[in-house]
Every structure is written in C-alpha cells, then in structure tokens.
Motif scaffolding. Sequence first.
Motif, PDB file in Angstrom:
ATOM      1  N   THR A   1       0.849  -1.183   0.000  1.00 42.59           N
ATOM      2  CA  THR A   1       0.000   0.000   0.000  1.00 42.59           C
ATOM      3  C   THR A   1       0.888   1.237   0.000  1.00 42.59           C
ATOM      4  N   VAL A   2       0.304   2.363  -0.355  1.00 42.48           N
ATOM      5  CA  VAL A   2       1.041   3.628  -0.274  1.00 42.48           C
ATOM      6  C   VAL A   2       1.526   3.863   1.157  1.00 42.48           C
ATOM      7  N   GLU A   3       0.678   3.550   2.128  1.00 45.48           N
ATOM      8  CA  GLU A   3       1.057   3.777   3.525  1.00 45.48           C
ATOM      9  C   GLU A   3       2.221   2.893   3.945  1.00 45.48           C
ATOM     10  N   THR A   4       2.242   1.633   3.468  1.00 44.72           N
ATOM     11  CA  THR A   4       3.358   0.736   3.778  1.00 44.72           C
ATOM     12  C   THR A   4       4.672   1.310   3.261  1.00 44.72           C
ATOM     13  N   LEU A   5       4.668   1.782   2.030  1.00 41.11           N
ATOM     14  CA  LEU A   5       5.893   2.310   1.436  1.00 41.11           C
ATOM     15  C   LEU A   5       6.264   3.660   2.043  1.00 41.11           C
ATOM     16  N   ALA A   6       5.269   4.466   2.386  1.00 39.98           N
ATOM     17  CA  ALA A   6       5.562   5.739   3.051  1.00 39.98           C
ATOM     18  C   ALA A   6       6.261   5.499   4.389  1.00 39.98           C
ATOM     19  N   ALA A   7       5.836   4.470   5.121  1.00 44.92           N
ATOM     20  CA  ALA A   7       6.487   4.135   6.392  1.00 44.92           C
ATOM     21  C   ALA A   7       7.952   3.752   6.169  1.00 44.92           C
ATOM     22  N   GLN A   8       8.250   3.117   5.041  1.00 41.53           N
ATOM     23  CA  GLN A   8       9.638   2.762   4.751  1.00 41.53           C
ATOM     24  C   GLN A   8      10.475   4.004   4.460  1.00 41.53           C
ATOM     25  N   VAL A   9       9.923   4.951   3.718  1.00 42.64           N
ATOM     26  CA  VAL A   9      10.644   6.201   3.456  1.00 42.64           C
ATOM     27  C   VAL A   9      10.894   6.943   4.766  1.00 42.64           C
ATOM     28  N   ILE A  10       9.884   7.020   5.605  1.00 42.86           N
ATOM     29  CA  ILE A  10      10.031   7.693   6.904  1.00 42.86           C
ATOM     30  C   ILE A  10      11.135   7.039   7.725  1.00 42.86           C
ATOM     31  N   ALA A  11      11.155   5.717   7.752  1.00 41.84           N
ATOM     32  CA  ALA A  11      12.166   4.998   8.531  1.00 41.84           C
ATOM     33  C   ALA A  11      13.568   5.268   8.001  1.00 41.84           C
ATOM     34  N   VAL A  12      13.721   5.341   6.678  1.00 36.80           N
ATOM     35  CA  VAL A  12      15.039   5.628   6.104  1.00 36.80           C
ATOM     36  C   VAL A  12      15.490   7.037   6.479  1.00 36.80           C
ATOM     37  N   ILE A  13      14.595   8.005   6.395  1.00 39.09           N
ATOM     38  CA  ILE A  13      14.964   9.375   6.780  1.00 39.09           C
ATOM     39  C   ILE A  13      15.459   9.400   8.220  1.00 39.09           C
ATOM     40  N   GLU A  14      14.728   8.730   9.093  1.00 37.07           N
ATOM     41  CA  GLU A  14      15.110   8.741  10.508  1.00 37.07           C
ATOM     42  C   GLU A  14      16.396   7.964  10.746  1.00 37.07           C
ATOM     43  N   ASP A  15      16.550   6.825  10.072  1.00 39.96           N
ATOM     44  CA  ASP A  15      17.729   5.994  10.292  1.00 39.96           C
ATOM     45  C   ASP A  15      18.989   6.629   9.712  1.00 39.96           C
ATOM     46  N   ALA A  16      18.863   7.327   8.593  1.00 37.78           N
ATOM     47  CA  ALA A  16      20.024   7.927   7.937  1.00 37.78           C
ATOM     48  C   ALA A  16      20.608   9.072   8.751  1.00 37.78           C
ATOM     49  N   GLY A  17      19.809   9.677   9.613  1.00 35.86           N
ATOM     50  CA  GLY A  17      20.313  10.733  10.481  1.00 35.86           C
ATOM     51  C   GLY A  17      20.662  12.013   9.759  1.00 35.86           C
ATOM     52  N   THR A  18      20.019  12.260   8.630  1.00 39.13           N
ATOM     53  CA  THR A  18      20.333  13.456   7.852  1.00 39.13           C
ATOM     54  C   THR A  18      19.469  14.649   8.237  1.00 39.13           C
ATOM     55  N   GLY A  19      18.534  14.461   9.167  1.00 36.78           N
ATOM     56  CA  GLY A  19      17.598  15.523   9.480  1.00 36.78           C
ATOM     57  C   GLY A  19      16.527  15.619   8.413  1.00 36.78           C
ATOM     58  N   PRO A  20      15.695  16.672   8.459  1.00 37.83           N
ATOM     59  CA  PRO A  20      14.678  16.838   7.415  1.00 37.83           C
ATOM     60  C   PRO A  20      15.318  16.847   6.036  1.00 37.83           C
ATOM     61  N   VAL A  21      14.655  16.210   5.079  1.00 37.25           N
ATOM     62  CA  VAL A  21      15.208  16.071   3.730  1.00 37.25           C
ATOM     63  C   VAL A  21      14.350  16.824   2.728  1.00 37.25           C
ATOM     64  N   ASP A  22      14.953  17.108   1.577  1.00 35.47           N
ATOM     65  CA  ASP A  22      14.176  17.438   0.393  1.00 35.47           C
ATOM     66  C   ASP A  22      13.814  16.106  -0.245  1.00 35.47           C
TER      67      ASP A  22
END
Length: 266
Positions: free
Chosen positions: A71-92
Amino acid sequence: MATVTVGSAHVHYDIEGSGDGPALLLVHGTGSGGAVVNWGRTTPRFTAGRRVVTLDLSGADRTVDDGDALTVETLAAQVIAVIEDAGTGPVDLLGFSMGSPVSAAVAALRPDLVGRLVLVAGWAYTDGDEYMRNLFTLWQRLGEFDPAGFGRSVTMTGFSRGFLNAIGREGVEELIPNMPPTPGTLRHVALDLGVDVRGLLPRITAETLVVGAAQDATVPVENSRELHAAIAGSTYAEIDAGHVVFFEKEDEFVRTVTDFLGSAAA
C-alpha cells in the motif's frame, strides 16, 4: 549501503555525496530494479554540496520482505524509517511515478521530516482515470502471460515516440529488459491500481514543485496538473518528454529540480 527494518521489510538504502545542505532523498517508481534503474545515472548530478539518499522500496530486488500486498502507507512508512535511520535531518524529498504518491503521503503524515517536496510524473488516484486503470490491468495480464510483451508495453509507454525513434531499434531493444515483470514489479503494479492519496494532499505544508511530462503515455500529464491544483501553494513545471523524463531530458530535469531547491533555500 545500509538497511533499516520496517515491519517484515529490510529496506536497503545508500547515501552518496557530502555537504551541509539538506539531504535529497529520491524515491523510485514501479519496477523491481528500484533505485539503481531509476536513479543510477542521475544521482551524481545532485551530489554537489549535498548528500543524496536513495532507497529500495518493498518489491525492489535489494529489499527483502514477506511478499505481502503493498500500500502507499506501507511504502511511506519505509521512506520515513530511512529518513530517521540515515540521520540526515529533514530532507528534500523527490518522488517519481509510483514514488510520487508515496512521497506525497510522507510529506502529509510527517511534515517535520520534509523540507521541500518534488513530485514527478505522479498522480493522486487511479480509479478515476480509466486509461491508467486499464493500462495497469494490461500490465498485470502481460506480466502473467506474456513477459516479452510486458517489456515492450512499458517501454512504449515509458518514453515518447520521438525519443524512441531517435535512439533507433538497437537503443529501444536495450531498454526493454530494464523492467521485467518480476513478482516485485507486479506487486508495484497492483499498488498502482489502488493509489488514492486525495485525502492527504490538503495536509501537505512543504514547499512543493510538481513536474509533469507533456508526452507522458503512462501517467498522462493531466494527473500532474491535478496534483498541482490540489496542493496549496505548489508550483508547476512541465517538460516536453515522455514518462521517464529524467532519462529523455536529463539536463532540463536536473535544472528544473535544482532551480527549485535553490530558490526555495534562498
């Protein structure tokens, strides 16, 4: 190379480049080739002065999960997790094709993680567009019964007629294997059939650029125009190319995106 676990998925991602500017996260479209096929050629164009993050969503070869429907929500959760795990702060955040509604969902659900948003050749919902509904249904049938026909169909609709004629028969034949109808690809196609993020679009507060492809035969450009109309304060750019706009008009695409990110940051 890194991975982050989200539910049953071990999500693969990479970070390239360096610099103090906001990181740019690129979200790929339909196809089990994932980030390598979509962004392998373009990523270096964005790495001057910033980090660029690419991930492989469930359905892509380098991310392993339980094989359930997406689902879109499943994949959105994966993007969110990568942003948080990468430690880059807010992204473009930039999403292409299937990655566009996924990225829109991320921006709506977690505005704290998205500075600027770029939606390329995207759409808000499938059920209201009979052309796309039938195209994705055809892809499902071809993927099951005619894999060679699947490759030709996605190539024909992925690029403009002028571009295909310009690269000639040999060039076209080289493109056809880039998106085989693997189980992962067909999971993406099933998701494409069910996309509906209309309820999330009014919640987007990030500065947003919507990029449409004027000759898009996969996601007709009217869908990008509708996304722009539905996202308050968004800006719109249109490039005279087929669906895979960053391949057909790479220089114009990179310039369009970097001009927006630069002007938004100024």
